[in-house]
Design a protein around this motif. Structure first.
Motif, PDB file in Angstrom:
ATOM      1  N   VAL A  13      40.552  39.223  81.591  1.00 56.48           N
ATOM      2  CA  VAL A  13      40.763  38.744  80.222  1.00 56.48           C
ATOM      3  C   VAL A  13      40.745  39.904  79.236  1.00 56.48           C
ATOM      4  O   VAL A  13      41.616  39.997  78.357  1.00 56.48           O
ATOM      5  CB  VAL A  13      39.704  37.677  79.837  1.00 56.48           C
ATOM      6  CG1 VAL A  13      39.809  37.313  78.366  1.00 56.48           C
ATOM      7  CG2 VAL A  13      39.851  36.436  80.707  1.00 56.48           C
ATOM      8  N   ASP A  14      39.788  40.802  79.355  1.00 55.35           N
ATOM      9  CA  ASP A  14      39.671  41.900  78.396  1.00 55.35           C
ATOM     10  C   ASP A  14      40.934  42.759  78.360  1.00 55.35           C
ATOM     11  O   ASP A  14      41.416  43.134  77.288  1.00 55.35           O
ATOM     12  CB  ASP A  14      38.457  42.773  78.708  1.00 55.35           C
ATOM     13  CG  ASP A  14      37.137  42.048  78.494  1.00 55.35           C
ATOM     14  OD1 ASP A  14      37.097  41.080  77.703  1.00 55.35           O
ATOM     15  OD2 ASP A  14      36.138  42.442  79.124  1.00 55.35           O
ATOM     16  N   ALA A  28      41.972  38.791  68.611  1.00 54.93           N
ATOM     17  CA  ALA A  28      41.711  37.565  69.356  1.00 54.93           C
ATOM     18  C   ALA A  28      40.390  36.946  68.935  1.00 54.93           C
ATOM     19  O   ALA A  28      39.433  37.650  68.603  1.00 54.93           O
ATOM     20  CB  ALA A  28      41.670  37.866  70.851  1.00 54.93           C
ATOM     21  N   GLU A  29      40.372  35.628  68.940  1.00 53.46           N
ATOM     22  CA  GLU A  29      39.117  34.886  68.804  1.00 53.46           C
ATOM     23  C   GLU A  29      38.590  34.679  70.213  1.00 53.46           C
ATOM     24  O   GLU A  29      39.336  34.330  71.122  1.00 53.46           O
ATOM     25  CB  GLU A  29      39.378  33.539  68.116  1.00 53.46           C
ATOM     26  CG  GLU A  29      39.934  33.695  66.715  1.00 53.46           C
ATOM     27  CD  GLU A  29      40.339  32.363  66.081  1.00 53.46           C
ATOM     28  OE1 GLU A  29      39.985  31.291  66.627  1.00 53.46           O
ATOM     29  OE2 GLU A  29      41.019  32.411  65.050  1.00 53.46           O
ATOM     30  N   ARG A  30      37.275  34.895  70.412  1.00 56.90           N
ATOM     31  CA  ARG A  30      36.684  34.833  71.745  1.00 56.90           C
ATOM     32  C   ARG A  30      35.555  33.801  71.766  1.00 56.90           C
ATOM     33  O   ARG A  30      34.388  34.150  71.687  1.00 56.90           O
ATOM     34  CB  ARG A  30      36.146  36.205  72.160  1.00 56.90           C
ATOM     35  CG  ARG A  30      37.145  37.349  72.256  1.00 56.90           C
ATOM     36  CD  ARG A  30      38.095  37.245  73.432  1.00 56.90           C
ATOM     37  NE  ARG A  30      37.488  37.238  74.728  1.00 56.90           N
ATOM     38  CZ  ARG A  30      37.392  38.280  75.537  1.00 56.90           C
ATOM     39  NH1 ARG A  30      37.849  39.460  75.165  1.00 56.90           N
ATOM     40  NH2 ARG A  30      36.833  38.162  76.717  1.00 56.90           N
ATOM     41  N   ALA A  36      40.128  33.479  75.396  1.00 53.29           N
ATOM     42  CA  ALA A  36      40.475  34.081  74.104  1.00 53.29           C
ATOM     43  C   ALA A  36      41.705  33.388  73.544  1.00 53.29           C
ATOM     44  O   ALA A  36      42.516  32.826  74.293  1.00 53.29           O
ATOM     45  CB  ALA A  36      40.760  35.566  74.276  1.00 53.29           C
ATOM     46  N   GLU A  37      41.829  33.429  72.211  1.00 51.03           N
ATOM     47  CA  GLU A  37      43.008  32.887  71.544  1.00 51.03           C
ATOM     48  C   GLU A  37      43.496  33.875  70.496  1.00 51.03           C
ATOM     49  O   GLU A  37      42.705  34.392  69.707  1.00 51.03           O
ATOM     50  CB  GLU A  37      42.697  31.564  70.847  1.00 51.03           C
ATOM     51  CG  GLU A  37      42.389  30.432  71.790  1.00 51.03           C
ATOM     52  CD  GLU A  37      42.115  29.134  71.055  1.00 51.03           C
ATOM     53  OE1 GLU A  37      42.641  28.105  71.492  1.00 51.03           O
ATOM     54  OE2 GLU A  37      41.384  29.164  70.044  1.00 51.03           O
ATOM     55  N   THR A  44      49.699  29.482  69.177  1.00 49.93           N
ATOM     56  CA  THR A  44      48.534  30.225  69.661  1.00 49.93           C
ATOM     57  C   THR A  44      48.809  30.700  71.080  1.00 49.93           C
ATOM     58  O   THR A  44      49.287  29.927  71.916  1.00 49.93           O
ATOM     59  CB  THR A  44      47.281  29.341  69.628  1.00 49.93           C
ATOM     60  OG1 THR A  44      47.018  28.985  68.267  1.00 49.93           O
ATOM     61  CG2 THR A  44      46.074  30.054  70.203  1.00 49.93           C
ATOM     62  N   LEU A  45      48.509  31.958  71.334  1.00 49.74           N
ATOM     63  CA  LEU A  45      48.569  32.498  72.678  1.00 49.74           C
ATOM     64  C   LEU A  45      47.144  32.533  73.204  1.00 49.74           C
ATOM     65  O   LEU A  45      46.290  33.232  72.653  1.00 49.74           O
ATOM     66  CB  LEU A  45      49.179  33.904  72.673  1.00 49.74           C
ATOM     67  CG  LEU A  45      49.290  34.590  74.027  1.00 49.74           C
ATOM     68  CD1 LEU A  45      50.185  33.794  74.968  1.00 49.74           C
ATOM     69  CD2 LEU A  45      49.815  36.002  73.857  1.00 49.74           C
ATOM     70  N   ALA A  46      46.886  31.737  74.228  1.00 46.82           N
ATOM     71  CA  ALA A  46      45.553  31.665  74.817  1.00 46.82           C
ATOM     72  C   ALA A  46      45.537  32.470  76.108  1.00 46.82           C
ATOM     73  O   ALA A  46      46.538  32.550  76.821  1.00 46.82           O
ATOM     74  CB  ALA A  46      45.188  30.205  75.096  1.00 46.82           C
ATOM     75  N   ILE A  47      44.390  33.056  76.398  1.00 44.89           N
ATOM     76  CA  ILE A  47      44.210  33.820  77.629  1.00 44.89           C
ATOM     77  C   ILE A  47      42.920  33.333  78.268  1.00 44.89           C
ATOM     78  O   ILE A  47      41.855  33.378  77.657  1.00 44.89           O
ATOM     79  CB  ILE A  47      44.140  35.333  77.341  1.00 44.89           C
ATOM     80  CG1 ILE A  47      45.454  35.800  76.692  1.00 44.89           C
ATOM     81  CG2 ILE A  47      43.842  36.109  78.613  1.00 44.89           C
ATOM     82  CD1 ILE A  47      45.425  37.220  76.178  1.00 44.89           C
TER      83      ILE A  47
END
Length: 134
Positions: A13-14, A28-30, A36-37, A44-47
């Motif tokens: 993710v990082d 990113a919001e975590r 993360a978003e 929104t791109l989410a991971i």
């Protein structure tokens, strides 16, 4: 109905968050270490970490295994974005090229191999097609 997000599943993710923060230019919001978003005006791109897919069902998604989806971003200036991205993108699929449907596009892969397309409508028909879209 509103389009909410695209979620990329990864084992790191990082690494992907760092890459996409550079690509889209937002932090990113975590809400959790495994998620993360990157919130943009249009979507929104989410991971999410591959561990999170167990919540959806065994083998529901596999990290770094996508060869069918292209994540596309309409930009104001493909050439300027190409110059900016060349400083950190390692895997180029296509340098800026005008496509038969009137978009100037460039394609590259993120560190997990997911395909991205940055494009700019350049012909009169393509520009008309995107008028009024966010």
């Amino acid at each position: 109905m509103n389009f909410a997000s695209v979620r990329i599943i990864t084992d790191d993710v990082d690494r992907l968050v760092e890459f996409y923060e550079k690509v889209v230019g937002v932090s990113a919001e975590r809400p959790a270490p495994v998620f993360a978003e990157l919130v943009l005006p249009s979507f929104t791109l989410a991971i999410g970490h591959s561990q999170t897919t167990q919540l959806f069902g065994a083998d529901s998604a596999v990290a770094a295994n996508n060869r069918t989806v292209i994540i596309e971003f309409r930009v104001d200036d493909v050439e300027a974005e190409y110059v900016r991205l060349k400083t950190f993108v390692d895997n180029w699929v296509k340098e800026p090229t005008t496509m038969p449907w009137g978009n100037r596009s460039m394609l590259f892969r993120d560190p997990d191999g997911n395909l991205l397309n940055f494009f700019q409508p350049v012909t009169e028909d393509a520009i008309k097609r995107f008028q009024g879209r966010h």
